[in-house]
Design an enzyme around this catalytic site. Structure first.
Site, PDB file in Angstrom:
ATOM      1  N   CYS A 132       0.834  -1.206   0.000  1.00 38.58           N
ATOM      2  CA  CYS A 132       0.000   0.000   0.000  1.00 38.58           C
ATOM      3  C   CYS A 132       0.868   1.256   0.000  1.00 38.58           C
ATOM      4  O   CYS A 132       1.407   1.657   1.039  1.00 38.58           O
ATOM      5  CB  CYS A 132      -0.922  -0.004   1.219  1.00 38.58           C
ATOM      6  SG  CYS A 132      -1.959   1.465   1.352  1.00 38.58           S
ATOM      7  N   CYS A 135      -0.561   4.059   2.186  1.00 39.37           N
ATOM      8  CA  CYS A 135      -0.358   3.845   3.622  1.00 39.37           C
ATOM      9  C   CYS A 135       1.083   4.112   4.036  1.00 39.37           C
ATOM     10  O   CYS A 135       1.341   4.728   5.083  1.00 39.37           O
ATOM     11  CB  CYS A 135      -0.715   2.409   4.005  1.00 39.37           C
ATOM     12  SG  CYS A 135      -2.319   1.839   3.430  1.00 39.37           S
ATOM     13  N   ASP A 136       2.034   3.630   3.243  1.00 40.57           N
ATOM     14  CA  ASP A 136       3.434   3.578   3.685  1.00 40.57           C
ATOM     15  C   ASP A 136       4.390   4.477   2.911  1.00 40.57           C
ATOM     16  O   ASP A 136       5.574   4.564   3.259  1.00 40.57           O
ATOM     17  CB  ASP A 136       3.947   2.131   3.594  1.00 40.57           C
ATOM     18  CG  ASP A 136       3.130   1.176   4.455  1.00 40.57           C
ATOM     19  OD1 ASP A 136       2.611   1.628   5.479  1.00 40.57           O
ATOM     20  OD2 ASP A 136       3.015  -0.003   4.088  1.00 40.57           O
TER      21      ASP A 136
END
Length: 302
Positions: A132, A135-136
């Protein structure tokens, strides 16, 4: 207490089904083990959903879906579903908390990112390996990262990562992208994205964190090792259907088979969105399933 409709999964399909069910006056509960929104909620920008000519952030769109379902009275329970069964006309959904019973069940569990299955992948998950970018990506600001894959998701996330990372390398096993042309064309305009064609990852190396990857060209068999601080995997998905017993018919890839009414091989249990066998796996097609399944449920109950 029995519900009219039990929805398993809170992605775009499940949330749409919740909106339609509640508006139709059905007592509805949605079971979701994590935050509502599914994979769509982890997507930086969604550009192909109608009504948003400039695109819309995935989390923002999914929050709107959730708020709309809540406004119409959907009940939400955070729980992991471990099984679905039917007996005497009722359906029983087993969870890691309490069991829930109802007249109809909609499986909307979606699909999860597929792993490469190479050495080092599991060891460095969360330590350089991610599924992701939204997300990261922040953790790789100014660093060298690779995106593995060549479909829409891979190219979109590479474009997103290019805003944060120092250098983005797309590694694709074919000689051209499977992504939409508009996305592929964008890659050419971004200076810190390069593409390695006809290549696959063989292994991942490092100490406490990922440090380099080994790849080889599938045509020439030439092997190379590349220093890499992050790897983002977009090599397809696998359906989240393992919790269902063998009475549910699946195809060879594990996707649920449904009839024209979106009903599975178990009467009164329906499947929508990415967990069922179909050609298109997009937010719009999941929404279409979520809207259509209520008509099928009402027709069968008459």
């Amino acid at each position: 207490m029995a519900y009219d409709v039990i929805i398993v999964g809170g992605g775009p399909g499940g949330l749409t089904a919740a909106i339609y069910a509640c508006r139709a006056g059905q007592k509805t509960v949605l079971l979701e083990m994590g935050a509502p929104g599914g994979q769509a909620a982890t997507t930086d920008i969604i550009e192909n959903y109608p009504g948003f000519p400039e695109g819309i952030a995935g989390p923002e769109l999914m929050l709107s879906f959730y708020n709309q379902a809540a406004r119409f009275g959907c009940e939400f329970i955070t729980a992991e579903v471990t099984g679905v069964s039917a007996k005497n006309g009722l359906k029983f959904v087993e969870t890691n908390q309490n069991n829930v019973e109802g007249k109809a069940v909609i499986i909307a569990t979606g699909a999860s990112p597929r792993e490469l299955g190479v050495k080092g992948e599991k060891e460095f998950r969360g330590k350089g390996v991610s599924f992701c970018a939204t997300c990261d990506g922040f953790f790789f600001k100014g660093k060298k990262v690779a995106v593995i894959g060549g479909g829409d998701s891979a190219v979109k996330e590479a474009i997103f990562l290019a805003k944060l990372a120092g250098e983005v390398t797309i590694i694709h096993r074919r000689a051209e992208f499977r992504a939409a042309k508009v996305l592929s064309d964008k890659i050419k305009e971004i200076n810190n994205i390069r593409v390695i064609w006809d290549s696959v990852v063989d292994e991942m190396f490092g100490g406490n964190r990922l440090e380099k990857i080994a790849i080889h060209n599938v045509k020439t068999q030439e092997a190379t090792q590349i220093e890499m601080e992050g790897v983002f995997l977009y090599v397809g998905t696998q359906p989240n259907t393992a919790f269902l017993h063998s009475a549910f018919t699946r195809n060879a890839q594990g996707y649920l088979l449904t009839d024209e009414n979106l009903q599975t091989s178990v009467a009164g249990v329906f499947a929508i969105g990415d967990c069922r066998a179909k050609l298109s796996r997009q937010v719009a097609s999941a929404v279409g399933d979520g809207a259509g399944v209520l008509a099928a449920i009402e027709e069968l109950s008459n």
